[in-house]
Design an enzyme around this catalytic site. Structure first.
Site: not given
Length: 921
Positions: A670, A699, A725, A730, A748, A834-835, A878
């Site tokens: 992504l 995205n 976006n 993902r 990255d 999202e993770d 989070r």
């Protein structure tokens, strides 16, 4: 006249003074002297100088010699001459070196010419060998085809049978009461390859349509428009569906009128075979108006059935349609923990017909033993439950008289008390919810019972159904004993003991299963309609339609820049990580059990299987086998892994091994407007073994630069354009992903090839779990009574971030299509989490923690632009996400683990005879 001297000389020397001859003599003397002087200078002076110089050079003092001949070294003592000498010597040396090199190159050229000649001969030999191999391969393929033709029969799709709409070729049963699929259903209209087309009548075209409940009618029509099985071509339909209820009583047609209208449907074909009449109930007091109507061979789906009306295996008991036009609000659903609530069990209801007799003293057990058993067990149930309440051993709440007017009900049925919100508040405080079936055993199920069951499952109260004769919704395909207790009424005196003996773990498992059943089959109109279709489709053994994949819209891009090899990435010592595939990318094998699983695994298709795949949320669209977790039509699935092709003679790095010795993975990356970082990350994938392709999820609404040159890494790079976006992109199940294994990686992230390969091998041993690198964990904040997200280094973890993790493509389908939409909305709102959502999903389904590999915790590339995770609000968001997800799931699904997989033999070079396997530590 006087004359000058010069005039006198010219005139014969006569002049003043008489001296002409003297002048002539003096002139001659001067000329003679001048000539003699010049002669002496020109002749004698050089001779004298020569003599002088020669005599000086002969002197003994060598240091006084100036003009004599000198040696070369002496001349070089002069400064400017020394420079010239050095230049001469340097040039001489270079000329000698060049000459030596020329001779060496000539010698090498001669050798290379010999090698060229040898290579030409080798090429010719290789061409001949290749030609021979091609001939052998061609002959082998031909022989293989001949053997296959001899040993395997030629199969083709069955011919599609489309009987005439007025043709009835199978015999009639003795009565409609005896209808079953084998004698009342026309299988010829439903071939295995038909795809299960369903035709739905438009209720507005028929008189009874004006009597339907507007909310149910509107919800049904909206569901039909989006269902994958519905067709507008009635001539090819397998099943014909007509919505006949819920009816509004003031305008309800008479039974004879409704029967006549049903029989006049254009595709009824005299007896209604392959028809389904749906009567949905939105209220508990829905009447069973189809009881006095002849439905012929048509199947009936409703919430109320009498024993004389219900045909097992043919008719369908459906759940009530409570949320007709609205989605359930997960935030209003109580959590699944704590397991035990205020009341052990509760019941509120009123039985109008037997209320007076139920308050009287019941007969003794001795009278029952003597054969004088009561006609109705409800009296004993009332007495027993009141005794439990009066004993005060546990907090229970039983009320057999409604405070307000009870809802309308059928004879001998327990009517509901109060409004729906009041009943839900009581159930939220109850561990168990009693459901007493009607006293008349001829009433096998009623709308009131299904409404009580719906409300109990919705708020997490475990249903306790008193009456084993009851037919619960979809009972032939759902294992209700995993989510409810079904107890015969004669065991009413043992109910209290039984409920107290159930452990907390079993209570939580039943509550989770009940929540799963409610969300999947009961909660919305889409779920109810899809479940009804899935029951019929499963009965006639037609496989489900393939699950939908996300179509990838590729962004054109230029490639061709040869990717270099990052020394940090390629620094693997002399370790062979595996082959860099030189052949076309190898996709995971297609799944071919679409037909057999429908016939063999009906119960496991609809319920959670025991073991690690507990609580897999299989929807009616895709009732796949939990123990294998295959995808219908997607080409992916879980497969067991064991010792295989590697054998005892292969080194660990020389073969993947296992029962799937040939497998690749897809990288999903992504990115958002970081072209330089993206290009560097793609270049680092050059030469990565077992890589099938790279899917770059672009995205950003802004397309990549037109002059951007993408690296050539040896495998396809697919740049996918997204509609918006969203970090949820993902995990979209892109159709370009053709492998089961997905490596989700940030643009990255900085991983070495050996780390990636080790993670891939570990995932192959635990295909149902997330296997990755950055570990995180959750913690309980005691002062604030909430959950916290923690990224500190720890020996314990409960999450693996999907910025660098392997997972199965199956979870991409579940994340995008099955997981509650509220979670995806939260991800879009915060552009975060999202993770965490994926970790919640996988842990909820498998009841297993993720697996972390290697000891590193950070994988960001040095010098990359700042990411979203460096924002100050990142951790606060989070924290909120974790607490919100817990409210949606009803409990904390994440599990702690201190298990980490590190390489022992993967990079440690040992003798060949000892490098046979690897170990987890």
């Amino acid at each position: 006249e006087p004359m000058t001297g010069y005039t006198m000389l010219r005139n014969g020397g006569v002049g003043n003074g008489g001296q002409p001859w003297v002048l002539r003599w003096s002139s001659r003397i001067r000329l003679t002297w001048l000539s003699f002087t010049l002669f002496i200078i020109l002749v004698f002076f050089p001779l004298i100088a020569h003599y002088y110089l020669t005599t000086i050079d002969d002197a003994d003092d060598a240091g006084k010699r100036i003009f004599g001949p000198r040696t070369g070294n002496e001349l070089c003592e002069v400064k400017h001459v020394q420079d010239l000498c050095r230049i001469r010597e340097s040039v001489s040396e270079e000329l000698l070196q060049l000459e030596a090199k020329r001779q060496e190159l000539n010698s090498e050229i001669a050798k290379l010419n010999l090698k060229i000649e040898a290579c030409k001969k080798s090429i010719e030999n290789a061409k001949q060998d290749l030609l021979q191999l091609k001939n052998v391969i061609s002959q082998t393929e031909h022989s293989y085809k001949e053997l296959m033709a001899q040993n395997q029969p030629k199969l083709s799709l069955p011919i599609r049978l489309l009987p005439d709409k007025d043709d009835v070729t199978f015999p009639l049963p003795k009565s409609n009461r005896n209808c079953r699929l084998h004698n009342c259903f026309d299988y010829s209209r439903c071939p295995l390859t038909s795809g299960f087309p369903v035709y739905v009548y438009n209720s507005d075209d028929y008189p009874f349509g004006s009597s339907l409940d507007p909310l149910i009618k509107q919800a049904f029509e909206a569901t039909v428009r989006t269902n994958v099985y519905v067709t507008e071509n009635a001539n090819i339909a397998c099943v014909y569906i007509v919505l006949a209820g819920e009816m509004q009583e003031p305008v309800m047609p008479k039974p004879t009128e409704l029967e006549q209208q049903l029989h006049s449907l254009p595709y009824w074909r005299t007896d209604g075979h392959n028809h389904l009449i749906i009567n949905l109930s939105r209220k508990s007091e829905t009447q069973n108006f189809l009881y006095n109507i002849s439905t012929g061979r048509a199947m009936v789906a409703q919430s109320t059935f009498y024993d004389a009306q219900y045909r097992p295996g043919f008719d369908i008991v459906v759940s009530p349609l409570v949320h007709a036009m609205s989605e359930p609000n997960f935030l209003e659903i109580p959590p699944q923990v704590p397991v035990k609530r205020k009341y052990l069990f509760s019941f509120q209801g009123e039985k109008i017909e037997s209320l007076r007799s139920s308050l009287q003293e019941v007969r003794s057990f001795e009278e029952e033993i003597e054969g004088n058993a009561p006609a109705d067990y409800d009296d004993r149930i009332i007495t027993t439950l009141k005794a439990v309440q009066d004993s005060k051993l546990d907090f229970v709440l039983v009320e057999f008289t409604c405070k307000n007017q009870p809802k309308a009900s059928l004879p001998t049925e327990w009517a509901l008390c109060g409004e729906r919100d009041d009943r839900l508040e009581l159930l939220k405080l109850s561990t168990f919810a009693l459901i007493i079936t009607p006293g008349d055993t001829r009433l096998v199920i009623s709308a009131g019972c299904t409404m009580r069951l719906f409300e109990a499952l919705e708020v997490g109260a475990i249903p306790v159904v008193l009456g084993e004769q009851v037919q619960l919704p979809y009972n032939d395909v759902i294992r209700w004993n995993e989510a409810a207790l079904i107890i015969p009424k004669p065991r009413i005196t043992e109910v209290h003991f039984l409920l107290r003996s159930i452990s907390d773990n079993d209570l939580l498992a039943m509550r989770r299963q009940g929540r799963f059943l409610w969300e999947t089959y009961f909660s919305t109109s889409d779920n109810v309609f899809s479940t009804v279709l899935a029951v019929i489709r499963t009965r006639i053994q037609i496989p489900a339609a393939p699950i939908r994949e996300e179509s990838a819209v590729e962004i054109p891009h230029r490639s061709g820049k040869a990717a270099g090899t990052d020394p940090n990435m390629a620094d693997n010592g002399d370790l062979d990580l595996g082959p860099v595939e030189t052949e076309p990318p190898y996709a995971s094998p297609k799944y071919l059990r679409n037909f057999t699983l429908t016939a063999m695994d009906i119960y496991r298709n609809w319920n959670s299987a025991p073991g690690p795949f507990h609580l897999f949320p299989y929807t009616p669209f895709d009732p796949v086998l939990p123990s294998e977790a295959k995808f219908l039509g997607s080409g992916t699935g879980f497969r067991p892994i064991g010792g295989g092709a590697g054998g005892s003679g292969k080194e660990f790095q020389a073969a993947l091994g296992g029962n799937v010795p040939r497998e690749q993975f897809t990288v999903v990356m992504l990115t958002y407007e970081r072209e330089e970082v993206l290009m560097n990350s793609l270049e680092r994938l050059n030469g990565l073994p077992y890589l099938n392709k790279v899917v770059v999820v672009w995205n950003s609404p802004k397309l990549p630069s037109e002059d951007l040159l993408w690296p050539d890494i040896g495998v396809p790079i697919m740049v996918v354009r997204t509609e918006k976006n969203s970090l949820n992109n993902r995990f979209l199940p892109w159709d370009e992903i053709e492998t089961e294994a997905i490596l989700s990686i940030d643009d990255d992230a900085h991983l070495r090839h050996d780390e990636i390969m080790f993670g891939f091998r570990v995932w192959r041993e635990a295909r149902d779990r997330i296997v990755g690198f950055p570990g995180r964990y959750h913690a309980w904040d005691i002062p604030h009574q909430s959950w916290l997200y923690n990224s500190n280094y720890s020996c314990e973890l409960s999450m693996v971030l999907t910025g660098a993790a392997f997972f199965h493509k199956y979870y991409a389908y579940l994340y995008s299509y099955v997981m509650p939409q509220a979670i995806r909305d939260m991800v879009d709102e915060y552009i975060n989490c999202e993770d965490i959502a994926m970790n919640f999903l996988v842990s909820h389904l498998t009841r297993k923690p993720p697996i972390k590999v290697t000891s590193r915790w950070t994988f960001r590339c040095p010098g990359c632009p700042q990411a979203l995770s460096h924002d100050d609000s990142h951790f606060h968001e989070r924290h909120k996400c974790i607490n919100f997800f817990v409210r949606v799931y009803g409990y904390m699904p994440l599990l702690y683990t201190q298990f980490r997989v590190d390489s022992v033999l993967f990079k440690t070079r040992l003798p060949h005879d000892k490098t046979k396997c690897f170990k987890f530590i």
